[in-house]
Design a protein around this motif. Structure first.
Motif, PDB file in Angstrom:
ATOM      1  N   VAL A   1      -5.643   4.990   3.356  1.00 60.85           N
ATOM      2  CA  VAL A   1      -6.720   4.030   3.138  1.00 60.85           C
ATOM      3  C   VAL A   1      -8.075   4.729   3.003  1.00 60.85           C
ATOM      4  O   VAL A   1      -8.840   4.446   2.080  1.00 60.85           O
TER       5      VAL A   1
ATOM      6  N   CYS B   1      -6.068  -1.727  -0.178  1.00 62.03           N
ATOM      7  CA  CYS B   1      -6.689  -1.095   0.997  1.00 62.03           C
ATOM      8  C   CYS B   1      -7.906  -1.884   1.461  1.00 62.03           C
ATOM      9  O   CYS B   1      -8.138  -2.060   2.664  1.00 62.03           O
TER      10      CYS B   1
ATOM     11  N   ILE C   1       0.837  -1.208   0.000  1.00 61.39           N
ATOM     12  CA  ILE C   1       0.000   0.000   0.000  1.00 61.39           C
ATOM     13  C   ILE C   1       0.871   1.257   0.000  1.00 61.39           C
ATOM     14  O   ILE C   1       0.676   2.171  -0.805  1.00 61.39           O
TER      15      ILE C   1
END
Length: 212
Positions: free
Chosen positions: A145, A126, A107
């Motif tokens: 996120v 996410c 991420i």
């Protein structure tokens, strides 16, 4: 103690899982599709068996050894998380697995890319992260996120695929612990826009309305 039928489903899932690393990409995706269908039919006890540290670490090992593509892995993990969230299972070993650390790194790496950043990959990662029950999130990661998934939820295209993407994003966001303070003015405005837009057009599933 598992009932015979539960053992049968769990064993079939485990058998498919065991042979994944020996399949080519197309066959791998076909088997994952079959595994995802099996998870749809599982009860809570069967899903708990699937959502194990052992399985998460096996997926991580397949990633590391290039025996599972990121695309195929996400296809499996997202559905594991989706089923987990729908059944509201609060028993998950994901956060203590090596896979959790890998997903976090993926991420952050994707978010930091100057060129060639994939918003779709970032959103998928996410969603995997939140849907698999993560209770401790740094403020920096939480910001990435939430911003990413609100962008997905704000998609205003009116088709079945988009409806499903919005639903999954909202489901992932709804799992964020109450301990995390994310409701600043920017996020509240975006959430209000999501609800107002879809209420006016009645184009979300019932689940998505409830989540919003």
């Amino acid at each position: 103690m598992q009932k015979p039928m539960e053992k049968d489903v769990s064993n079939k899932f485990s058998q498919l899982f065991f042979v994944l690393e020996d399949c080519d990409e197309e066959l791998q995706r076909n088997k994952i599709f079959e595994m995802n269908e099996m998870m749809d039919e599982m009860n809570e006890n069967e899903l708990i068996h699937v959502l194990s540290n052992e399985n998460y670490n096996k997926i991580n090992k397949m990633f590391e050894e290039k025996k599972l593509t990121v695309e195929s892995g996400i296809m499996l993990l997202k559905h594991m998380g989706y089923c987990n969230a729908l059944k509201n299972i609060r028993f998950s070993q994901f956060e203590r697995s090596l896979l959790c650390d890998k997903i976090v790194k993926m991420i952050v790496d994707e978010e930091m890319k100057k060129e060639g950043k994939s918003e779709k990959l970032l959103a998928d990662l996410c969603e995997c992260y939140l849907l698999l029950n993560v209770f401790s999130i740094s403020k920096e990661l939480l910001s990435i996120v939430v911003r990413c998934l609100l962008k997905v939820a704000l998609n205003k295209e009116e088709n079945e695929k988009t409806q499903k993407e919005v639903e999954v994003a909202l489901l992932a966001l709804s799992g964020i612990s109450d301990n995390h303070i994310i409701c600043n003015e920017l996020y509240l405005n975006e959430i209000a826009e999501i609800i107002k837009y879809h209420q006016e057009r009645h184009n979300l599933t019932r689940l998505a309305y409830q989540l919003a």
